[in-house]
Structure formats: structure tokens, C-alpha cells
Design a protein around this motif. Structure first.
Motif, short mmCIF file in Angstrom:
data_model
loop_
_atom_site.label_atom_id
_atom_site.label_comp_id
_atom_site.label_asym_id
_atom_site.label_seq_id
_atom_site.Cartn_x
_atom_site.Cartn_y
_atom_site.Cartn_z
N SER A 18 0.82 -1.22 0.00
CA SER A 18 0.00 0.00 0.00
C SER A 18 0.85 1.26 0.00
N SER A 19 2.07 1.18 0.52
CA SER A 19 2.93 2.37 0.59
C SER A 19 3.14 2.97 -0.80
N ARG A 20 3.59 2.14 -1.73
CA ARG A 20 3.88 2.65 -3.08
C ARG A 20 2.60 3.01 -3.83
N GLU A 21 1.55 2.23 -3.61
CA GLU A 21 0.31 2.52 -4.33
C GLU A 21 -0.24 3.88 -3.92
N ILE A 22 -0.23 4.17 -2.63
CA ILE A 22 -0.73 5.47 -2.16
C ILE A 22 0.18 6.59 -2.64
N GLU A 23 1.50 6.35 -2.60
CA GLU A 23 2.43 7.37 -3.09
C GLU A 23 2.18 7.70 -4.56
N SER A 24 1.77 6.71 -5.32
CA SER A 24 1.53 6.93 -6.76
C SER A 24 0.24 7.69 -7.01
N LYS A 25 -0.63 7.75 -5.99
CA LYS A 25 -1.90 8.45 -6.13
C LYS A 25 -2.11 9.43 -4.97
N LEU A 26 -1.02 10.09 -4.59
CA LEU A 26 -1.02 10.91 -3.39
C LEU A 26 -2.06 12.03 -3.41
N PRO A 27 -2.18 12.82 -4.48
CA PRO A 27 -3.20 13.89 -4.47
C PRO A 27 -4.61 13.35 -4.26
N LYS A 28 -4.95 12.26 -4.93
CA LYS A 28 -6.28 11.67 -4.78
C LYS A 28 -6.49 11.17 -3.36
N PHE A 29 -5.46 10.54 -2.79
CA PHE A 29 -5.55 10.02 -1.43
C PHE A 29 -5.82 11.15 -0.43
N PHE A 30 -5.09 12.24 -0.54
CA PHE A 30 -5.28 13.35 0.40
C PHE A 30 -6.60 14.08 0.17
N LYS A 31 -7.06 14.14 -1.05
CA LYS A 31 -8.38 14.72 -1.29
C LYS A 31 -9.46 13.88 -0.64
N LEU A 32 -9.27 12.56 -0.65
CA LEU A 32 -10.22 11.66 0.01
C LEU A 32 -10.19 11.83 1.52
N ILE A 33 -8.99 11.82 2.08
CA ILE A 33 -8.83 11.86 3.53
C ILE A 33 -9.34 13.17 4.11
N PHE A 34 -9.07 14.28 3.44
CA PHE A 34 -9.44 15.60 3.97
C PHE A 34 -10.70 16.17 3.32
N ARG A 35 -11.49 15.34 2.67
CA ARG A 35 -12.68 15.86 2.00
C ARG A 35 -13.68 16.36 3.05
N ASP A 36 -14.52 17.25 2.63
CA ASP A 36 -15.62 17.74 3.46
C ASP A 36 -16.77 16.75 3.32
N ARG A 37 -17.05 16.01 4.38
CA ARG A 37 -18.07 14.95 4.32
C ARG A 37 -19.45 15.52 4.02
#
Length: 338
Positions: free
Chosen positions: A172-191
Motif C-alpha cells: 500500500s505504501s507505493r500505491e498510495i504514493e503513486s496516487k497521493l493527491p487523490k488520497f489526500f483529497k479523500l482523507i481531507f474531504r468535506d463529508r
């Protein structure tokens, strides 16, 4: 101390007696007196940084507190061991104690959010005499386990921890690094404005499905400004392995906590405050009864309309209630001694 300018804070990097090098922000109030000034040590969670406390540091310093905010092990400017065994609560607790030793702080108010909350609660068990009070955010207190429960079984009991299974996989480390902007948009999204397709991303298989889907494109930066979002990306670029290692410690945690010398709960005279956003799907609110039973003196606050990122979503409330509780706890301690 401008939240929009990370460089405006007082940054330090020091080698601790544990052999690990930590980066941290250390802000002193104008009237600092080492004999009387109380210190708040703020411990962030995943995926965060010292910067997670950016809105609270200045107001707390202006109230007369010294505020110390480290990048946790694996994050930002702090050391990043490859092996997950280095990220266990006992080792992290020893790092916190070593940081306090470095700063010549016999005791402090310990504040933790998310994984930092779990580490703060364990610090209260491994180093009970180093706390003035304990403030926990987003994670109810649970005691050291008497028997080992594999992560897969834990997820069966708490399905919203399904993403833990993905994080526990080394790939998961490399996969998330390869999609970092999308991951952080998901984590910090306004629910409150979120895509309905993201409602179940915390369940088993949900997170990799979102990351791998070309049909699910996330817009905006959610709870973060563009400037804040860019800063987070710069700090996590090709640096996800350390932060994810915390999710790979299930067996390590059991092994080190399966020790009769470890306290089962924070000491009974320690003031404890627990704050949880009611809309946080990852907070395991089902464990609140355990917290109430083991820490009956704890003050528990459940905040309506607030999710996981308390220091942003409930910025004013957190900024006010933490020093208020620390002050009240300090007064209570004086009265107890009298």
C-alpha cells in the motif's frame, strides 16, 4: 506563528536519548518561566504532521502555555525507520519521555489526535508520572489486550476499520504514493459535500477501489486550503511507508503490552478529557462504554456535526476547550494536594 506559513513557527530538530532524531515545533510564551509555565505536548495522527495543530499553537502560546508539537516517528523531518517494529506504543512513548527530558520537562499536558491519541493514552500507561493531564481526540481508550486478536478479526468487529487491512499490506505504501493527491483529497474531504460513492471507503476493499477507479475523480481540497494541501503533499511525497507502519504493528503491540507491569488504565487521579466528532466513522464509538468503565472520571465530549479532523472542523472549540480543561485540571490538582 501564521498557520498559512509553516516557516513562521519555531522549528527544532534534536537527537533524543532513544537514538532517534525528531523534528518538532517549540513555541515559548512571552512570559516563559520554566518553573511555572505549563507545557502542552501535542501528538498528531495519520496522515498528519505537526502542522495539524497550526490553528491552535499561537492561541495557546498567547494564553501562556509552552506548546511542543513533534512530527511523529516516520513523518516530516523526524527519523523514518523501515521496520514496523520501531513504531510500537512503548517505543513511541519512550521517545515522548526522551523529548520531555531533552526539554527539561518533568511533566506536561499530553494531547493526542487519532494515532497520536492512542499513543498519548499508552504514554499514560508506560510513563504515568509524566502527565499533568491527558486530552484524547477521536479514539476512545481501550486497555491492553489480554489475548491476541488478528487485525482481520478486529475489522470483523469494527467494519469501518476495513482500510486498516489495506494499510497493513506493505504494497500500500507505493500505491498510495503513486496516487497521493487523490488520497489526500479523500482523507481531507468535506463529508458534508462528499460524493455518495465515497460513503463506504472505510469498509474492507473500499479504499483501494476508490484509488484505482478512474471513474471516481475528486475535486477540490476539502477541509484544506490549496496552500495547506500543497504543503501536505510536499511533506508526504514518497514518504508514506513510515506513517503506514503504525498500521502494521498489531502483533508487535500485543507482544509488548502483554506485560503484567503495564497499568490497565490511566492512573485514577489523572484528569482525562476525551473529544470525539459524532460524524467520524473511524472513531469506534462503540468502545465508549469501555472507556467509561475503565476511566470513570474521564470527561467525554461528543460533538455534533463534526467528523475526524477536530482541529480543523471544530477549530474554535478545540482551541478553547483544551487550555480550559488543562487549567481546570491544574486547579483541581492543587485543591487535591491541599
Amino acid at each position: 506563528m501564521d498557520p498559512a506559513n509553516p516557516a513562521s513557527f519555531n522549528h527544532r530538530t534534536e537527537l533524543l536519548s532513544t537514538g532517534r532524531r525528531y523534528h518538532f515545533v517549540d513555541q515559548l510564551p512571552a512570559n516563559y518561566d520554566p518553573a511555572t509555565t505549563k507545557t502542552l505536548i501535542c501528538i498528531h495522527g495519520f496522515p498528519d504532521l505537526w502542522y495539524g495543530w497550526r490553528y491552535q499553537i499561537k492561541p495557546w502560546v498567547e494564553l501562556g502555555y509552552r506548546v511542543v508539537v513533534p512530527d511523529q516517528l516516520g513523518y516530516g523531518g523526524t527519523d523514518k525507520p523501515q521496520d514496523s517494529v520501531e513504531y510500537t506504543p512503548r517505543k513511541i512513548s519512550n521517545d515522548i519521555a526522551a523529548l520531555m527530558d531533552l526539554l527539561q520537562l518533568p511533566k506536561a499536558v499530553i494531547v493526542g489526535h487519532d494515532w497520536g491519541c492512542f499513543m498519548a493514552s499508552r504514554f499514560a500507561l508506560w510513563h504515568p508520572d509524566r502527565l499533568l493531564s491527558l486530552i484524547l481526540m477521536s479514539v476512545p481508550f481501550v486497555p491492553p489486550a489480554k489475548t491476541y486478536t488478528p487485525l482481520e478479526k478486529l475489522v470483523e468487529m469494527v467494519p469501518n476499520w476495513g482500510y486498516h487491512l489495506f494499510f497493513a499490506d506493505q504494497n500500500s505504501s507505493r500505491e498510495i504514493e503513486s496516487k497521493l493527491p487523490k488520497f489526500f483529497k479523500l482523507i481531507f474531504r468535506d463529508r458534508n459535500k462528499s460524493d455518495v460513492r465515497l460513503q463506504n471507503w472505510t469498509l474492507p476493499g473500499g479504499l483501494p477501489k476508490v484509488l484505482r477507479s478512474d471513474e471516481i475523480q475528486l475535486e477540490g481540497t476539502g477541509l484544506l486550503t490549496q496552500q495547506e494541501f500543497d504543503y501536505y503533499l510536499s511533506q508526504f511525497d514518497r514518504r508514506m511507508h513510515g506513517p503506514l507502519n503504525y498500521y502494521r504493528t498489531t502483533l508487535h503491540r500485543y507482544n509488548e503490552e502483554h506485560d503484567g507491569s503495564l497499568l490497565p488504565a490511566p492512573r485514577p487521579d489523572l484528569p482525562v478529557l476525551l473529544i470525539i466528532g459524532k460524524n467520524d466513522p473511524t472513531s469506534n464509538q462503540g468502545a465508549l462504554d469501555i472507556t467509561r468503565k475503565l476511566v470513570p472520571h474521564a470527561q467525554i465530549e461528543l460533538i455534533d456535526g463534526v467528523g475526524h479532523w477536530l482541529m480543523v472542523e471544530a477549530r474554535d472549540y478545540i482551541t478553547e476547550v483544551v487550555p480550559q480543561f488543562a487549567r481546570t485540571a491544574s486547579t483541581r490538582d492543587v485543591h487535591t494536594k491541599l
